[in-house]
Scaffold this motif. Structure first.
Motif, PDB file in Angstrom:
ATOM      1  N   ARG A  68       0.836  -1.214   0.000  1.00 47.88           N
ATOM      2  CA  ARG A  68       0.000   0.000   0.000  1.00 47.88           C
ATOM      3  C   ARG A  68       0.865   1.256   0.000  1.00 47.88           C
ATOM      4  N   THR A  69       1.946   1.226   0.810  1.00 43.07           N
ATOM      5  CA  THR A  69       2.841   2.383   0.869  1.00 43.07           C
ATOM      6  C   THR A  69       3.487   2.644  -0.483  1.00 43.07           C
ATOM      7  N   LEU A  70       3.945   1.580  -1.131  1.00 41.54           N
ATOM      8  CA  LEU A  70       4.581   1.733  -2.438  1.00 41.54           C
ATOM      9  C   LEU A  70       3.588   2.237  -3.472  1.00 41.54           C
ATOM     10  N   ILE A  71       2.377   1.689  -3.486  1.00 42.96           N
ATOM     11  CA  ILE A  71       1.366   2.118  -4.460  1.00 42.96           C
ATOM     12  C   ILE A  71       1.090   3.607  -4.291  1.00 42.96           C
ATOM     13  N   ARG A  72       0.896   4.038  -3.054  1.00 46.80           N
ATOM     14  CA  ARG A  72       0.599   5.465  -2.818  1.00 46.80           C
ATOM     15  C   ARG A  72       1.776   6.349  -3.225  1.00 46.80           C
ATOM     16  N   ARG A  73       2.999   5.873  -2.987  1.00 42.81           N
ATOM     17  CA  ARG A  73       4.172   6.662  -3.384  1.00 42.81           C
ATOM     18  C   ARG A  73       4.251   6.786  -4.901  1.00 42.81           C
ATOM     19  N   VAL A  74       3.996   5.680  -5.600  1.00 46.72           N
ATOM     20  CA  VAL A  74       4.036   5.716  -7.061  1.00 46.72           C
ATOM     21  C   VAL A  74       2.967   6.660  -7.602  1.00 46.72           C
ATOM     22  N   VAL A  75       1.757   6.595  -7.047  1.00 48.93           N
ATOM     23  CA  VAL A  75       0.675   7.486  -7.480  1.00 48.93           C
ATOM     24  C   VAL A  75       1.052   8.944  -7.219  1.00 48.93           C
ATOM     25  N   ARG A  76       1.661   9.191  -6.064  1.00 49.48           N
ATOM     26  CA  ARG A  76       2.053  10.569  -5.721  1.00 49.48           C
ATOM     27  C   ARG A  76       3.173  11.085  -6.611  1.00 49.48           C
ATOM     28  N   ASP A  77       4.178  10.231  -6.850  1.00 48.29           N
ATOM     29  CA  ASP A  77       5.341  10.668  -7.620  1.00 48.29           C
ATOM     30  C   ASP A  77       5.051  10.802  -9.113  1.00 48.29           C
ATOM     31  N   TYR A  78       4.087  10.000  -9.610  1.00 51.89           N
ATOM     32  CA  TYR A  78       3.806  10.008 -11.053  1.00 51.89           C
ATOM     33  C   TYR A  78       2.305  10.160 -11.283  1.00 51.89           C
ATOM     34  N   PRO A  79       1.757  11.333 -10.970  1.00 58.80           N
ATOM     35  CA  PRO A  79       0.300  11.524 -11.019  1.00 58.80           C
ATOM     36  C   PRO A  79      -0.295  11.395 -12.415  1.00 58.80           C
ATOM     37  N   GLU A  80       0.509  11.567 -13.460  1.00 61.43           N
ATOM     38  CA  GLU A  80      -0.004  11.479 -14.825  1.00 61.43           C
ATOM     39  C   GLU A  80       0.092  10.068 -15.393  1.00 61.43           C
ATOM     40  N   ALA A  81       0.755   9.164 -14.694  1.00 59.06           N
ATOM     41  CA  ALA A  81       0.998   7.817 -15.217  1.00 59.06           C
ATOM     42  C   ALA A  81      -0.231   6.928 -15.055  1.00 59.06           C
ATOM     43  N   CYS A  82      -0.315   5.927 -15.923  1.00 57.94           N
ATOM     44  CA  CYS A  82      -1.280   4.838 -15.759  1.00 57.94           C
ATOM     45  C   CYS A  82      -0.665   3.835 -14.792  1.00 57.94           C
ATOM     46  N   VAL A  83      -1.271   3.676 -13.619  1.00 56.65           N
ATOM     47  CA  VAL A  83      -0.718   2.820 -12.567  1.00 56.65           C
ATOM     48  C   VAL A  83      -1.423   1.473 -12.581  1.00 56.65           C
ATOM     49  N   VAL A  84      -0.631   0.406 -12.804  1.00 62.87           N
ATOM     50  CA  VAL A  84      -1.147  -0.964 -12.845  1.00 62.87           C
ATOM     51  C   VAL A  84      -0.592  -1.718 -11.645  1.00 62.87           C
ATOM     52  N   VAL A  85      -1.466  -2.272 -10.825  1.00 66.14           N
ATOM     53  CA  VAL A  85      -1.054  -3.037  -9.646  1.00 66.14           C
ATOM     54  C   VAL A  85      -1.395  -4.502  -9.881  1.00 66.14           C
TER      55      VAL A  85
END
Length: 447
Positions: A68-85
């Motif tokens: 969860r911590t990593l997902i939130r960090r990725v979303v925060r650091d790359y707000p324009e990216a398509c995030v696939v978990v």
């Protein structure tokens, strides 16, 4: 040739984030290769990616929290990216991940192989309904398996030979996240190893969820696989990742010690508890006598082998008396290092029905006791190796230090003066001592 014949030629980039086991790292690398074949380039350091792939673990509550911590960090650091978990956490708790704002796709293990098509559909090159049943070999469906051999770094490849588990230990959710045990075929896997050799790989780590069960669905055997891989030219080293003690047979140990060309004196064997009573409550398929016999046989035939052991501290049913027995047993084992995990309550597991739960603070205390024991064992092993000559596969330069680093045949991390011409090759060194500036590393001089 692109994956499924798909191409995305609009300059998209992707970044990859992986938690958990070697199998996860292998599967992330496979996903990266598939996206690369589609024309999606891996983002360079400092570059904002268009796509972020987060491959998660769910072996403990802490693993879920890290995910969860990593997902939130990725979303925060790359707000324009398509995030696939994806990964085990995505398989077991997709709703939790879907509630995290900024996550675009949640893909469980059984659909990992469809990530490339889902992205193609998302970026307008393929209708979403035009999706064949393809996978990376991570699927949880009965009988589905595709072999993969993915580069972990410049020198090492991870060969996935098996997936899933039929054991259902009472504390574990992996069978629910990975499905039933299934394997590749020896002919396909040896071909993967040959391709790794052609790409310059020197070492292959054999991975899976329960690799000793290899061949249950194909009529082949793990030992036969080991022997066939040993004959692949160009691969200088093999390492067997975690293997159950009841599946690591005397025959395999004796063959590695006396006959194999390329298998290293390095073993990773899960114990989980040094108490027979607790092992029974865990639904493990061996007892401490069998475990000791395996360890002592390895030590007798390969005196300088590195032996890593998994242990859970504070499992349900581990009374103070059973804990004392467990510590005494573990202290007596001639192993090199302990991989210690405080017991984690996992929803849906049979362990929750057991008596004698251990308070979290006590679990942490017991884990700390085992970690201290592990440090003593590892330091003693490293000291015993000081002055010895060993062969090292050199991996990379340690930036700004004038040193390079690699692993000995018996899995000791080594730092020595940089000689660029030796990178991705094997040379002999003399181990000179424990490096006080780098944890769990030995210093060495070239011979």
């Amino acid at each position: 040739m692109s994956t499924f014949g798909l191409r995305i030629d609009n300059g998209l980039t992707a970044a990859y984030f992986t938690l958990g086991c070697k199998l996860n790292f292998a599967e992330t690398s496979t996903i990266g290769r598939q996206l690369g074949e589609m024309g999606i380039r891996e983002a360079a350091e400092g570059e904002s990616p268009d796509i972020c792939i987060v491959n998660t673990c769910s072996v403990t509550q802490m693993a879920d929290k890290k995910a969860r911590t990593l997902i939130r960090r990725v979303v925060r650091d790359y707000p324009e990216a398509c995030v696939v978990v994806t990964g085990c956490y995505a398989q077991l708790k997709p709703d939790e991940i879907s509630r995290i704002e900024g996550v675009d796709l949640v893909v469980g293990n059984k659909d990992k192989g469809r990530i490339s098509r889902l992205l193609a559909a998302r970026f307008g090159t393929l209708p979403e309904e035009d999706e064949p049943e393809e996978e990376t070999g991570a699927g949880t469906e009965e009988g589905s398996f595709t072999p993969s051999c993915a580069r972990g770094d410049r020198t090492r490849f991870f060969l996935k030979v098996q997936d899933g588990c039929d054991y259902y230990c009472t504390y574990c959710t992996i069978p629910f996240a990975r499905g039933r045990s299934r394997s590749g075929r020896i002919a396909d896997l040896t071909e993967q190893a040959r391709q790794a050799a052609e790409e310059g790989g020197k070492e292959i780590v054999i991975t899976g969820v329960n690799i000793g069960d290899f061949g249950k669905n194909t009529g082949e055997s793990f030992f036969d696989l080991l022997k066939e891989l040993d004959g692949v030219e160009g691969i200088s080293r093999y390492r067997i990742s975690s293997i159950e003690p009841n599946l690591l047979t005397d025959e395999i140990i004796e063959w590695i010690a006396a006959e194999s060309r390329a298998y290293m004196p390095h073993f990773h064997i899960p114990l989980q508890s040094g108490s027979d009573a607790v092992l029974r409550k865990m639904n493990r398929r061996y007892d401490t006598m069998l475990f000791r016999n395996r360890i002592e046989k390895i030590r007798r035939l390969m005196p300088e082998a590195f032996i890593g052991v998994d242990v859970i501290a504070g499992a349900r049913g581990e009374t103070p008396e059973e804990w004392a027995r467990a510590v005494e047993f573990i202290e007596s084992l001639p192993v090199t290092r302990l991989h210690v995990f405080p017991y984690s309550e996992r929803p849906g597991t049979a362990a929750l029905l057991l008596d004698h739960p251990v308070d979290k603070n006590e679990r942490d205390r017991r884990a700390a006791e085992l970690i201290a024991l592990s440090e003593r064992k590892l330091n003693a092993f490293m000291e015993s190796q000081t002055g010895r000559e060993r062969e090292v596969l050199w991996e990379h330069e340690i930036k700004g230090s004038g040193l390079m680093t690699g692993l000995t045949d018996n899995y000791l991390r080594v730092a020595a003066p940089l000689r660029p011409e030796l990178l991705n090759s094997i040379s002999r060194v003399r181990l000179t001592g424990i490096d006080t500036t780098r944890p769990e590393t030995m210093t060495a001089e070239h011979v």
